[in-house]
Write an enzyme that holds these catalytic residues in place. Structure first.
Site, PDB file in Angstrom:
ATOM      1  N   HIS A 127       0.878  -1.172   0.000  1.00  0.00           N
ATOM      2  CA  HIS A 127       0.000   0.000   0.000  1.00  0.00           C
ATOM      3  C   HIS A 127       0.920   1.228   0.000  1.00  0.00           C
ATOM      4  O   HIS A 127       2.042   1.162   0.496  1.00  0.00           O
ATOM      5  CB  HIS A 127      -0.823  -0.050   1.292  1.00  0.00           C
ATOM      6  CG  HIS A 127      -1.899   0.966   1.415  1.00  0.00           C
ATOM      7  ND1 HIS A 127      -1.650   2.254   1.811  1.00  0.00           N
ATOM      8  CD2 HIS A 127      -3.233   0.885   1.214  1.00  0.00           C
ATOM      9  CE1 HIS A 127      -2.817   2.917   1.861  1.00  0.00           C
ATOM     10  NE2 HIS A 127      -3.774   2.111   1.501  1.00  0.00           N
ATOM     11  N   ASP A 204       3.106  -4.887   8.021  1.00  0.00           N
ATOM     12  CA  ASP A 204       1.901  -4.085   7.803  1.00  0.00           C
ATOM     13  C   ASP A 204       0.708  -5.031   7.928  1.00  0.00           C
ATOM     14  O   ASP A 204       0.437  -5.818   7.018  1.00  0.00           O
ATOM     15  CB  ASP A 204       1.958  -3.432   6.414  1.00  0.00           C
ATOM     16  CG  ASP A 204       0.650  -2.743   6.048  1.00  0.00           C
ATOM     17  OD1 ASP A 204      -0.319  -2.840   6.833  1.00  0.00           O
ATOM     18  OD2 ASP A 204       0.597  -2.116   4.975  1.00  0.00           O
ATOM     19  N   GLN A 207      -4.529  -5.150   6.781  1.00  0.00           N
ATOM     20  CA  GLN A 207      -5.552  -6.028   6.220  1.00  0.00           C
ATOM     21  C   GLN A 207      -5.625  -7.375   6.919  1.00  0.00           C
ATOM     22  O   GLN A 207      -6.678  -7.997   6.956  1.00  0.00           O
ATOM     23  CB  GLN A 207      -5.288  -6.255   4.721  1.00  0.00           C
ATOM     24  CG  GLN A 207      -5.495  -5.026   3.861  1.00  0.00           C
ATOM     25  CD  GLN A 207      -6.924  -4.515   3.889  1.00  0.00           C
ATOM     26  OE1 GLN A 207      -7.863  -5.261   4.135  1.00  0.00           O
ATOM     27  NE2 GLN A 207      -7.095  -3.233   3.645  1.00  0.00           N
ATOM     28  N   LYS A 230     -10.268  -1.262  10.737  1.00  0.00           N
ATOM     29  CA  LYS A 230     -10.412  -2.421   9.853  1.00  0.00           C
ATOM     30  C   LYS A 230     -10.726  -3.693  10.639  1.00  0.00           C
ATOM     31  O   LYS A 230     -11.048  -4.716  10.079  1.00  0.00           O
ATOM     32  CB  LYS A 230      -9.141  -2.619   9.029  1.00  0.00           C
ATOM     33  CG  LYS A 230      -8.902  -1.450   8.046  1.00  0.00           C
ATOM     34  CD  LYS A 230      -8.034  -1.874   6.907  1.00  0.00           C
ATOM     35  CE  LYS A 230      -7.324  -0.715   6.244  1.00  0.00           C
ATOM     36  NZ  LYS A 230      -8.134   0.012   5.270  1.00  0.00           N
ATOM     37  N   CYS A 368      -4.872   2.575  -3.565  1.00  0.00           N
ATOM     38  CA  CYS A 368      -3.648   3.120  -2.980  1.00  0.00           C
ATOM     39  C   CYS A 368      -2.484   2.159  -3.202  1.00  0.00           C
ATOM     40  O   CYS A 368      -1.611   2.018  -2.332  1.00  0.00           O
ATOM     41  CB  CYS A 368      -3.809   3.418  -1.491  1.00  0.00           C
ATOM     42  SG  CYS A 368      -5.000   4.706  -1.181  1.00  0.00           S
TER      43      CYS A 368
END
Lengths: 410, 140
Positions: A127, A204, A207, A230, A368
């Site tokens: 991202h 990261d 998600q 999220k 993104c």
């Protein structure tokens, strides 16, 4: 419909009030959870209750409400620690979201430890939030940003990763689950190899956190970034996990109240962890909501969520992938949560508008992740992404919606 | 809230035709002005080259990538501005803005086929992209 482990989809859906909303005369089909998840009533109530009954500032009042606010704030830190199996709650830093967490690491650990000729490694499916902070850092320091490429399915080419690693590698920052493709990366293996050359690792988890259990000690990541919104919590609150020794040695990110032990005009002594990184009045209501979200997710069980979403993805891949004129983008071996596709001859925005007219919310765009789009030679995709509340019936609605797209653009 | 009639008004057959068969997409020999506009949120692009002669647009070429609305709007705009002076174009741009914002219901031109876009606020920027490219060209 009840799953194998007592996963009751109807009961889950009832807890999300927004799922009763009608959009353009149709019951909402929300397939944009990768952008942000919807919120269960318990999260909405926790925020409302905090403001109704406990609102106060943290760590500074002798009065009862301040103690209540502090308790809520610190309880969520402990819940977060348990969620990701961190060793110590002081390793949990509140930030605004994944983006801020990564920027914090780049601006503190990065500035302190990356120099001229050093290298930072990311992957081709990051991202923008896990690209730009490193670009800024490398530009400032005369360091190089290296990119692990991926193949045509959206799997990382691990031989290339091996080749990029060297004693110049200072940071390896990798997305766990690609927001544009759904690919799940072999991060544990990557982190082992990164550590072998002395690099520090950042995961990261924006998600992945809502879709699978993350164990920071099993993965052995040095830093983990993820967002509350999220994982069924509120926007504006996120988490940076960092190993205690690393966080202790890092300079502060922002200066201000709350992050100090003592201040004179000659010298400021910084507070201990985690306060050192939490300057200013934090998003206390956000932590109330996040704590409720973590309880909620634990109650449902991330393993149950993962199993449910796996079956949705399999059904969606079969159903949507079988449509003539639809091409799936991203067919990695290990995927979760995301069905990205293009409709031949129709721009994703037009697909999005036609679907919206039927109450179906998807994301159309580059997500993104422009380098990902460039890799596949497309400007954008249609992305249907799943949460614990989605059903196969909703995928059928998406199927019918795509047929409608063909009717309009035929 | 939108209903099926809104969708039909957005994707008029004439709009889809301009999307499938964009007009004035061939290169021109001697452009005097060039401009472009890119929407960073969706990646849509419009590139325009024009040859101004005696104050009016003699020839033009418009190319781009993007959604049906951005590309059809560019094609329709090209047809509309051919032969017009810079001053006339300024007037057209204002009228088109008014059509998109809903403050005018018609501009008495072929561009009226795009007025269905105003019911879709997020798509208005798609329709305006070509006009930004034109503005960029004329101020170059």
């Amino acid at each position: 419909m009840s799953g194998p482990h007592g996963f009751d989809i109807d009961a889950i859906r009832k807890q999300f009030p927004i799922l009763d909303v009608e959009v353009n005369g149709h019951p909402l089909v929300y397939l944009d959870t990768a952008a942000t998840s919807q919120k269960p009533q318990v999260v909405i109530d926790a925020i409302s209750d905090y403001y109704s009954r406990s609102n106060s500032n943290v760590h500074r009042g002798v009065h009862t409400l301040s103690q209540q606010a502090t308790d809520i704030y610190e309880e969520t830190r402990e819940k977060t620690r348990a969620l990701i199996n961190a060793a110590d709650a002081r390793e949990i830093i509140y930030v605004r979201g994944t983006t801020e967490a990564i920027n914090l690491v780049a601006s503190t650990y990065g500035r302190q430890n990356v120099g001229e000729g050093d290298e930072v490694i990311v992957t081709a499916m990051e991202h923008h939030s896990n690209i730009v902070p490193w670009q800024i850092l490398c530009g400032e320091k005369g360091a190089d940003l290296k990119v692990v490429p991926m193949d045509e399915n959206g799997d990382l080419i691990m031989e290339e990763f091996d080749r990029l690693l060297s004693d110049r590698t200072k940071i390896v920052a990798v997305v766990h689950l690609s927001n544009a493709l759904g690919t799940i990366n072999p991060v544990k293996e990557m982190f082992q190899k990164a550590h072998a050359v002395g690099a520090v690792t950042l995961l990261d988890g924006a998600q992945s956190a809502p879709h699978m259990a993350i164990d920071v000690r099993d993965l052995d990541c040095d830093f983990l970034a993820f967002s509350g919104h999220k994982i069924y919590g509120p926007t504006g609150i996120g988490i940076l996990y960092g190993k205690y020794d690393l966080l202790s040695q890092m300079p502060p990110y922002q200066g201000g109240g709350e992050m100090i032990a003592s201040v004179t005009f000659e010298k400021t002594i910084y507070a201990e962890l985690p306060a050192k990184f939490e300057a200013g009045t934090p998003h206390i209501a956000g932590t109330a909501g996040l704590g409720a979200a973590i309880d909620f997710v634990n109650q449902v069980g991330l393993d149950n969520v993962a199993a449910h979403e796996k079956s949705l993805l399999e059904y969606g891949t079969e159903r949507i992938g079988s449509i003539n004129g639809v091409n799936l983008i991203g067919t990695a071996k290990h995927r979760s949560g995301v069905l990205s596709f293009v409709v031949e001859g129709v721009h994703p925005h037009d697909v999005g508008t036609v679907l919206d007219s039927q109450g179906i919310a998807i994301r159309a765009g580059h997500h993104c992740a422009q380098p990902v789009m460039a890799h596949f030679g497309i400007p954008a995709t249609v992305r249907a992404s799943f949460g614990m509340y989605n059903t196969t019936d909703e995928i059928d609605r998406l199927y019918e919606g795509v047929q409608q797209v063909f009717e309009v653009f035929g | 809230m939108t209903d099926p009639a809104d969708l039909d008004a957005l994707y008029r057959e004439i709009v889809l035709d301009h999307h499938r068969n964009p007009r004035n997409s061939d290169a021109i020999d001697a452009p005097t002005h060039e401009g472009e506009a890119i929407n960073p949120f969706c990646g849509d692009e419009v590139h325009i080259k024009i040859q101004l002669q005696d104050g009016g647009i003699k020839e033009l070429s418009i190319t781009g990538v993007g959604c049906s609305i951005s590309q059809a709007s560019a094609s329709l705009m090209g047809e509309e501005i051919k032969g017009k002076t810079a001053e006339q174009i300024t007037g057209l741009a204002e009228q088109f803005n008014a059509l998109m914002s809903g403050s005018a219901d018609s501009m008495q031109s072929d561009l009226d086929v795009l007025k269905g876009v105003k019911r879709y606020p997020v798509r208005i920027k798609c329709a305006l992209l070509a006009w930004s490219a034109l503005d960029d060209a004329l101020s170059s």
